[in-house]
Design an enzyme around this catalytic site. Structure first.
Site, PDB file in Angstrom:
ATOM      1  N   ASP A  34       0.851  -1.180   0.000  1.00  0.00           N
ATOM      2  CA  ASP A  34       0.000   0.000   0.000  1.00  0.00           C
ATOM      3  C   ASP A  34       0.888   1.233   0.000  1.00  0.00           C
ATOM      4  O   ASP A  34       1.882   1.284   0.728  1.00  0.00           O
ATOM      5  CB  ASP A  34      -0.858  -0.012   1.278  1.00  0.00           C
ATOM      6  CG  ASP A  34      -2.288   0.385   1.024  1.00  0.00           C
ATOM      7  OD1 ASP A  34      -2.488   1.510   0.519  1.00  0.00           O
ATOM      8  OD2 ASP A  34      -3.198  -0.402   1.338  1.00  0.00           O
TER       9      ASP A  34
ATOM     10  N   ASP B  32      -3.410   4.615  -2.208  1.00  0.00           N
ATOM     11  CA  ASP B  32      -4.536   5.077  -1.401  1.00  0.00           C
ATOM     12  C   ASP B  32      -5.073   6.410  -1.934  1.00  0.00           C
ATOM     13  O   ASP B  32      -4.291   7.316  -2.260  1.00  0.00           O
ATOM     14  CB  ASP B  32      -4.003   5.265   0.028  1.00  0.00           C
ATOM     15  CG  ASP B  32      -5.089   5.396   1.068  1.00  0.00           C
ATOM     16  OD1 ASP B  32      -5.842   4.433   1.256  1.00  0.00           O
ATOM     17  OD2 ASP B  32      -5.172   6.471   1.691  1.00  0.00           O
TER      18      ASP B  32
ATOM     19  N   GLU C 259      -6.740   3.413  -5.886  1.00  0.00           N
ATOM     20  CA  GLU C 259      -8.029   3.415  -5.191  1.00  0.00           C
ATOM     21  C   GLU C 259      -8.781   4.670  -5.628  1.00  0.00           C
ATOM     22  O   GLU C 259      -8.361   5.784  -5.328  1.00  0.00           O
ATOM     23  CB  GLU C 259      -7.844   3.440  -3.669  1.00  0.00           C
ATOM     24  CG  GLU C 259      -9.194   3.359  -2.964  1.00  0.00           C
ATOM     25  CD  GLU C 259      -9.206   3.923  -1.540  1.00  0.00           C
ATOM     26  OE1 GLU C 259     -10.072   3.523  -0.758  1.00  0.00           O
ATOM     27  OE2 GLU C 259      -8.370   4.789  -1.222  1.00  0.00           O
TER      28      GLU C 259
ATOM     29  N   HIS D 141     -11.416  -3.485   3.187  1.00  0.00           N
ATOM     30  CA  HIS D 141     -11.448  -3.183   4.621  1.00  0.00           C
ATOM     31  C   HIS D 141     -12.312  -1.973   4.954  1.00  0.00           C
ATOM     32  O   HIS D 141     -12.448  -1.630   6.122  1.00  0.00           O
ATOM     33  CB  HIS D 141     -10.017  -2.963   5.107  1.00  0.00           C
ATOM     34  CG  HIS D 141      -9.354  -1.792   4.432  1.00  0.00           C
ATOM     35  ND1 HIS D 141      -9.068  -1.777   3.077  1.00  0.00           N
ATOM     36  CD2 HIS D 141      -8.978  -0.585   4.904  1.00  0.00           C
ATOM     37  CE1 HIS D 141      -8.525  -0.618   2.771  1.00  0.00           C
ATOM     38  NE2 HIS D 141      -8.455   0.124   3.854  1.00  0.00           N
ATOM     39  N   ASP D 142     -12.837  -1.306   3.935  1.00  0.00           N
ATOM     40  CA  ASP D 142     -13.628  -0.099   4.185  1.00  0.00           C
ATOM     41  C   ASP D 142     -15.131  -0.345   4.108  1.00  0.00           C
ATOM     42  O   ASP D 142     -15.915   0.526   4.491  1.00  0.00           O
ATOM     43  CB  ASP D 142     -13.256   0.995   3.173  1.00  0.00           C
ATOM     44  CG  ASP D 142     -11.841   1.501   3.377  1.00  0.00           C
ATOM     45  OD1 ASP D 142     -11.390   1.519   4.542  1.00  0.00           O
ATOM     46  OD2 ASP D 142     -11.185   1.863   2.379  1.00  0.00           O
TER      47      ASP D 142
HETATM   48  C1  GLC Z   1      -8.515   4.800   2.010  1.00  0.00           C
HETATM   49  C2  GLC Z   1      -8.323   3.577   2.864  1.00  0.00           C
HETATM   50  C3  GLC Z   1      -9.029   3.792   4.168  1.00  0.00           C
HETATM   51  C4  GLC Z   1      -8.405   4.968   4.870  1.00  0.00           C
HETATM   52  C5  GLC Z   1      -8.408   6.201   3.970  1.00  0.00           C
HETATM   53  C6  GLC Z   1      -7.459   7.238   4.484  1.00  0.00           C
HETATM   54  O1  GLC Z   1      -9.819   4.987   1.641  1.00  0.00           O
HETATM   55  O2  GLC Z   1      -8.769   2.449   2.181  1.00  0.00           O
HETATM   56  O3  GLC Z   1      -8.986   2.669   4.996  1.00  0.00           O
HETATM   57  O4  GLC Z   1      -9.099   5.257   6.050  1.00  0.00           O
HETATM   58  O5  GLC Z   1      -7.983   5.907   2.668  1.00  0.00           O
HETATM   59  O6  GLC Z   1      -6.142   6.808   4.307  1.00  0.00           O
END
Ligand code: GLC
Length: 533
Positions: free
Chosen positions: A100, A202, A265, A327-328
């Site tokens: 990541d 991210d 992402e 995970h979100d």
């Molecule tokens: C992304 C991650 C999430 C995190 C956010 C801030 O969306 O997947 O888990 O809280 O970024 O880094």
């Protein structure tokens, strides 16, 4: 001649949330050595790549997405040596390792931010986004954080506000500053030189903010209690045109290394998402396609509409991808129920494009019940209903206390899901009809049938409303995927071919020859059928 495909086009990606996969040292939190211990399982299952959520030093305000040092490992997870051992062992088993990369923000405990906040004259002041208070002393504009409240935090010491699109402990970096870019490109090189196979980046579409700091429009209808991230349209905080230049720079760096993958992402509607492939496919290889995660209703017609629309929208040469969970968001088996979750896995693993799913989804794991007093997630701070803790519960390895995730008697950082005694790797490996057996079979079929990875995709009309049916075809070999997205039996009368062999049913109980002109799918059944010539 068949076109050569890259590993990240034919492979599948398995996301590991390191805190929750395997605890090797009995502190209740997963770690790198634990993941290394469990690689045999992933090899047995047949995945091609692991994407590891962050393992870098972090105060854990957002569980690793708040990074205090980009080029080391948090002691909770181990050391750089443990990381190298994991990488080595994964490669030995032919498993790629994607890490990541979190470029939008650091932790407020990162040296860069500590220096930046020390004074307005600091050489790193401009590495972050600092603004004077508004005329009334309040925040510089109306931007809100994804986790709730204003995205601006006042710093008493220097009399200015800093921007944090997420937690107050996650200050946003200023990507308009070339020094920031240079420092972060060094981070990419550090991990590439170490041998990682790519990055999942991210919130890549949020890295640049409006230069004029204009107010975002509020979303009409949003009320307290709704998800905090839905409060505003990110018109001036997301998807800014200049972000594409940054992504191109990163991609060209990654391209200097062989065969690495660059994944972004990006939560955007499909037409905008497509821009992230880049005009000449020079941005991300795979802009994560979250349509299945975001579907408001799970029905044959909505699924078909989103697959067809996405296939049509893909730019020439762009490679598709599908994400089932992360995970979100709530786990797939909790979102759509366990019966349809089997259909979802067959869909994921038979569509055109790289599939990504979340650890434990291959067992049919559901969101755990986490009592409010045990919740940690900053997104749940204003309303526990929006906490992401339930989908982050420990991996279920066996029926022992601790579920094989941690030692018996140790309290895991999040509670285990209540169903762990019958939903776990050991039980499901021994059950020829289990969810895990289904996923393993799907993976091995996907690996052995080229039509399923690199073949064409055509969806079929003239099927019952509750069914989604499509053909994957390559070099004359045709496979039909027929998914019954309802709890009622469905009768299909297909005129594309007469006969076929059921290669796999989601119930794992048939391998019969079927007349495609008159064919029954049981309630919640999906079938993969090899069409006779
Ligand atoms: C992304 C991650 C999430 C995190 C956010 C801030 O969306 O997947 O888990 O809280 O970024 O880094």
């Amino acid at each position: 001649m068949a076109q050569m495909h890259k590993w990240w086009q034919t492979g599948v990606v398995y996301q590991i949330y390191p805190r929750s996969f395997m605890d090797s040292n009995g502190d209740g939190v997963g770690d790198l050595a634990g993941i290394t211990q469990r690689l045999g399982y992933l090899e047995w299952l047949g995945i091609d790549a692991v994407w590891l959520s962050p393992v870098y030093p972090s105060p854990m305000a957002d569980f690793g997405y708040d990074i205090a040092n980009y080029t080391d490992i948090d002691p909770l997870f181990g050391t750089l040596n443990d990381f190298d051992a994991l990488l080595h062992e994964a490669h030995r088993r032919n498993i790629k390792l994607i890490v990541d990369f979190v470029p939008n923000h650091t932790s407020d405990e990162h040296d860069w931010f500590v220096e930046s906040r020390s004074s307005r004259e600091s050489s790193k002041r401009d590495w972050y986004i600092w603004r004077d208070p508004a005329a009334d002393g309040g925040p510089p504009n109306n931007w809100t954080s994804f986790f709730g409240g204003s995205a601006w935090q006042f710093d008493e010491g220097s009399g200015q506000y800093y921007l944090h699109m997420f937690d107050v402990k996650q200050p946003d970096l200023n990507w308009r500053n070339p020094e920031v870019r240079a420092a972060m490109y060094d981070v990419l090189r550090f991990w590439l030189d170490r041998g990682v196979d790519g990055f999942r980046v991210d919130v890549i579409w949020m890295m640049i903010k409006d230069a004029q700091f204009r107010d975002n429009p509020n979303r009409p209808g949003w009320k307290p209690g709704d998800p905090p991230y839905a409060r505003q349209e990110g018109r001036y905080t997301e998807n800014q045109p200049e972000v594409h230049d940054v992504i191109k720079e990163m991609r060209s760096l990654v391209d200097r290394y062989d065969e690495r993958v660059f994944i972004g992402e990006i939560y955007l509607p499909v037409p905008q998402l497509m821009h992230y492939y880049g005009h000449s496919l020079d941005e991300v290889h795979l802009p994560f396609n979250f349509q299945f995660i975001e579907l408001a209703t799970w029905s044959a017609s909505t699924i078909r509409a989103c697959v067809d629309m996405y296939e049509k929208a893909l730019p020439e040469g762009a490679w598709p991808n599908w994400v089932l969970g992360n995970h979100d968001r709530s786990r797939i088996a909790s979102r759509i129920g366990k019966e349809q979750a089997r259909i979802a896995h067959m869909l994921l693993l038979t569509l055109r494009g790289t599939p990504t799913w979340y650890y434990g989804d291959e067992l049919g794991m559901q969101d755990a019940v986490v009592p409010p007093e045990m919740m940690h997630d900053p997104q749940g701070k204003d309303n526990p209903q929006h906490s992401r803790d339930p989908q982050r519960s420990p991996m279920q390895w066996n029926s022992q206390p601790g579920a094989g995730f941690t030692q018996p008697g140790v309290t895991s950082w999040l509670p285990l899901s209540q169903d762990y005694q019958h939903v776990n790797v050991q039980v499901e490996q021994d059950d020829e009809h289990s969810y895990l057996t289904l996923v393993k079979k799907l993976l091995s079929l996907r690996q052995s049938i080229p039509a399923l990875t690199t073949g064409s995709y055509t969806s079929l009309d003239g099927v019952p409303d509750d069914c989604f049916v499509y053909i994957r075809e390559q070099e004359g070999k045709r496979y039909l995927v027929a998914l019954n997205c309802s709890g009622q039996e469905q009768q299909l009368h297909l005129d594309h071919a007469r006969q076929g062999n059921v290669v796999l049913s989601t119930f794992l109980d048939r391998n019969d020859q079927v007349e495609l002109t008159n064919f029954v799918l049981r309630a919640n059944e999906g079938c993969l059928i090899e069409i006779d010539d």
